[in-house]
Design a protein around this motif. Structure first.
Motif, PDB file in Angstrom:
ATOM      1  N   LEU A 156       1.212  -0.967  -0.198  1.00 28.19           N
ATOM      2  CA  LEU A 156       0.302  -0.208  -0.201  1.00 28.19           C
ATOM      3  C   LEU A 156       0.940   1.552   0.032  1.00 28.19           C
ATOM      4  O   LEU A 156       0.669   2.188  -0.524  1.00 28.19           O
ATOM      5  CB  LEU A 156      -1.409   0.174   0.911  1.00 28.19           C
ATOM      6  N   SER A 157       1.774   1.430   0.467  1.00 27.81           N
ATOM      7  CA  SER A 157       2.595   2.485   0.922  1.00 27.81           C
ATOM      8  C   SER A 157       3.948   2.161   1.483  1.00 27.81           C
ATOM      9  O   SER A 157       4.729   1.620   1.761  1.00 27.81           O
ATOM     10  CB  SER A 157       1.951   3.688   1.856  1.00 27.81           C
ATOM     11  N   ALA A 158       4.932   3.599   1.486  1.00 25.07           N
ATOM     12  CA  ALA A 158       5.798   3.466   1.590  1.00 25.07           C
ATOM     13  C   ALA A 158       6.481   4.294   2.558  1.00 25.07           C
ATOM     14  O   ALA A 158       6.096   5.274   2.714  1.00 25.07           O
ATOM     15  CB  ALA A 158       7.467   3.109   0.984  1.00 25.07           C
ATOM     16  N   ARG A 159       7.156   4.125   3.348  1.00 23.11           N
ATOM     17  CA  ARG A 159       8.090   5.311   4.533  1.00 23.11           C
ATOM     18  C   ARG A 159       9.657   5.531   4.767  1.00 23.11           C
ATOM     19  O   ARG A 159      10.093   4.097   4.204  1.00 23.11           O
ATOM     20  CB  ARG A 159       7.288   6.105   5.998  1.00 23.11           C
ATOM     21  N   GLY A 160       9.817   6.327   5.402  1.00 14.93           N
ATOM     22  CA  GLY A 160      11.130   6.427   5.770  1.00 14.93           C
ATOM     23  C   GLY A 160      11.404   8.047   5.805  1.00 14.93           C
ATOM     24  O   GLY A 160      10.902   8.723   6.154  1.00 14.93           O
ATOM     25  N   ASP A 161      12.600   7.926   5.782  1.00 12.58           N
ATOM     26  CA  ASP A 161      14.028   9.027   5.807  1.00 12.58           C
ATOM     27  C   ASP A 161      14.463   9.725   4.964  1.00 12.58           C
ATOM     28  O   ASP A 161      13.756  10.192   3.527  1.00 12.58           O
ATOM     29  CB  ASP A 161      14.482   9.233   7.654  1.00 12.58           C
ATOM     30  N   ASP A 162      15.631  10.008   5.056  1.00 10.40           N
ATOM     31  CA  ASP A 162      16.184   9.754   3.168  1.00 10.40           C
ATOM     32  C   ASP A 162      16.013   8.927   2.530  1.00 10.40           C
ATOM     33  O   ASP A 162      16.639   8.802   1.270  1.00 10.40           O
ATOM     34  CB  ASP A 162      17.630  10.419   3.843  1.00 10.40           C
ATOM     35  N   HIS A 163      16.041   7.690   3.528  1.00 13.38           N
ATOM     36  CA  HIS A 163      15.660   6.682   2.685  1.00 13.38           C
ATOM     37  C   HIS A 163      14.054   5.559   3.196  1.00 13.38           C
ATOM     38  O   HIS A 163      13.699   5.809   4.143  1.00 13.38           O
ATOM     39  CB  HIS A 163      17.135   5.763   2.578  1.00 13.38           C
ATOM     40  N   LEU A 164      14.538   4.440   2.149  1.00 11.31           N
ATOM     41  CA  LEU A 164      13.237   4.041   2.682  1.00 11.31           C
ATOM     42  C   LEU A 164      13.182   2.639   4.141  1.00 11.31           C
ATOM     43  O   LEU A 164      14.455   2.417   4.511  1.00 11.31           O
ATOM     44  CB  LEU A 164      12.726   2.553   1.639  1.00 11.31           C
TER      45      LEU A 164
END
Length: 594
Positions: free
Chosen positions: A447-455
């Motif tokens: 459904l989705s992806a999250r992270g900061d500078d990378h996954l």
């Protein structure tokens, strides 16, 4: 390790920087010295001879050479060694130096094992001990192998140094390109002091990245693939204005067409937008291709096919995209993205397909920074002891899962269907089931992806009940869907509703599967075209001629299609190669009528 000395030969591996390496591995000190002595006597003037006395020592030496960007031309390994046999050494060495030629030393009693190794490690040759006299039994074989290695352009490739950020999309694209063309380079993460010293010495900034340093002293800041290909000595522009045959796309179908076209005397140009191999070139191990019972990597198969096409005289242009097809009759014009146009008497479209993009929140944002479409063999090393998620249930996904499982802590396969049976070959399903660190989540989608500078994590959903779950991961590899690279042909070549190219009998039906309209008049006593298979088809808006289209001929006479871009194609490497060869046969038939 032994440094090189001795007389120069015609097969020089010292062009464009440090000399290439010939590496020998033998646990018997006497035999090891004998091999090194004979190699130095013949090749020491142009190659550095490296002598190792175990498979582990040989692999360590190859890792060091790879890190330093030193090309390796030839591996010579003894079959019988403790801890690691010569076959086992060569098999592991393939991942480090895939372009190096491989030779196995064996006694007469072990020739059966040597013959088996031809497929296990894509062996180039085996030599029986002793090889006396060397002038008759050793040097002719090695001369031929080194000559083939040089002909592949490896010795003229300059050593590259690449400074970049691991989570930079441009850097990831560059490293994937270098891996696919099998170019040696040394990688410097921008956080390391040595990378900062390189940038400072060159007067370059830490942005934009990547920055490429060539052995010739060039500094390429955020370079295009064409600039990098030029630095490597790869062809990036056609040398002639007119060809008998232009092949668009260098996947298995295009490579097959180029090999057969050039070998049968056609002036052949092969145009590829990235590197040879297409989707298949990213496969870590193809095990169901005829003649390779123990499998072959997609990169090895592609590079060998590329060398084979060039051996027969085909011209290969990389990093160029075909953007238009013009002309009619016996003269077609293929237009490249830099505005260059080449004429061709016949064209074969082998543009292949690409993986479908995921559309959930954050997935596009992290593309190249943890989300990848397809995978290169080098990425398995980056994923060592990490948690990897693979999306897809076809063979490409299974091959990637098996490969990543050797390095990663865990591999999770996410597939929307209820099982892998519908799309994955049985042999791969059995391999996946046998791996303890691989989990298959069916009826699931991302459904989705999250992270900061990378996954850092992805959210998945069970399509049966809507329940969601979070999978911590920094590495998401997508192998779903098949979108053809045919948008540039819109309005020019007939395609189906999904963009796949119609050919042969399909041209006599419209996109809903119905007979194309007959624009000719019929007398009362004349039989209808669709009731007489032997009668030539009437001209229509899809197929303009009275003769029937050849099996792989598109709606533009003289333009053929092969491989995954064709409607209703088999979507397998073997069928693509076969269609490439068949298309050339039909090209000859077409040209004979002009």
């Amino acid at each position: 390790m032994s440094e090189h000395d001795g007389a120069s030969t015609a097969t020089s591996g010292s062009q464009g920087g440090a000399p290439a390496v010939i590496l020998t591995v033998d646990d018997d000190p006497e035999v090891s010295r004998s091999v090194a002595r004979d190699l130095r006597r013949r090749y020491g003037g142009d190659y550095r001879i490296v002598r190792c006395q175990s498979g582990g020592e040989g692999l360590a030496a190859l890792r060091e050479l790879t890190l330093r960007g030193v090309p390796v031309a030839l591996l010579v390994a003894d079959y019988r060694m403790p801890q690691m046999s010569g076959i086992e050494f060569l098999e592991q060495a393939m991942d480090l130096v895939p372009s190096a030629r491989r030779v196995l030393l064996t006694a007469y009693a072990d020739t059966g094992a040597a013959i088996d190794a031809v497929n296990v490690v894509d062996l180039d040759h085996y030599l029986l001990k002793p090889w006396i006299p060397a002038e008759q039994l050793l040097y002719p074989v090695l001369d031929e192998l080194l000559g083939a290695w040089l002909a592949g352009g490896h010795a003229v490739q300059a050593e590259l140094r690449v400074v970049g950020h691991q989570w930079c999309r441009r850097t990831a694209d560059l490293r994937d390109f270098l891996a696919r063309v099998q170019a040696p380079y040394r990688w410097y993460p921008v956080e390391q002091p040595e990378a900062l010293r390189l940038l400072e010495a060159a007067g370059a900034d830490a942005e934009p990245l990547p920055v490429v340093f060539t052995a010739a002293g060039q500094i390429l800041v955020a370079p295009t693939r064409t600039q990098v290909a030029d630095a490597l000595g790869l062809g990036t522009a056609p040398s002639e204005p007119v060809y008998d045959l232009v092949v668009v796309g260098a996947g298995p179908a295009g490579l097959g067409a180029a090999v057969y076209g050039a070998s049968e005397g056609l002036r052949t140009l092969l145009v590829e937008r990235t590197a040879a191999g297409g989707q298949a070139g990213q496969s870590s191990r193809i095990e169901n291709y005829l003649g390779f019972p123990d499998g072959v990597s997609g990169a090895q198969l592609a590079q060998r096919a590329r060398r084979q096409a060039m051996k027969f005289g085909a011209e290969v242009v990389t990093t160029k995209t075909v953007v238009a097809l013009r002309g009619a009759g016996s003269q077609h014009s293929v237009v490249l993205d830099d505005g260059v146009s080449v004429a061709a008497h016949a064209v074969i479209l082998a543009t292949g397909v690409s993986y479908r993009r995921l559309t959930g929140d954050g997935l596009d944002e992290f593309t190249g920074r943890g989300v990848y479409y397809g995978a290169s063999p080098r990425q398995a090393q980056d994923c060592a002891d990490k948690d990897v998620v693979i999306v897809g249930g076809a063979n490409s996904a299974g091959q990637a899962a098996v490969h990543f499982a050797r390095h990663a802590r865990s591999v999770t396969i996410v597939v929307r269907g209820p099982s892998l049976d519908a799309s994955m070959s049985r042999y791969l399903i059995e391999q996946v089931d046998a791996l303890e660190n691989v989990t298959v989540r069916t009826c699931t989608e991302v459904l989705s992806a999250r992270g900061d500078d990378h996954l850092t994590a992805v959210t998945v959903c069970d399509v049966r009940d809507g329940r969601t779950d979070t999978l911590p991961t920094g590495w998401l590899f997508v192998f779903i869907g098949a979108e053809p690279h045919t948008g540039w042909l819109h309005g020019r070549v007939a395609r189906d509703d999904h963009g796949f190219i119609l050919a042969g009998p399909d041209l006599l039906h419209d996109r809903r599967g119905e007979r194309a309209p007959d624009t000719t008049s019929r007398s009362a006593g004349r039989r209808k075209v669709d009731e007489s298979p032997a009668a030539p088809p009437a001209p229509s808006t899809i197929w303009p001629l009275h003769r029937a289209p050849y099996h792989l001929e598109t709606s533009v006479p003289g333009v053929f299609v092969a491989g995954d871009a064709r409607a209703q194609s088999g979507k397998r490497v073997a069928s693509a190669v076969g269609e490439g060869a068949m298309a050339v046969m039909l090209v000859h038939r077409y040209l004979a009528q002009q």
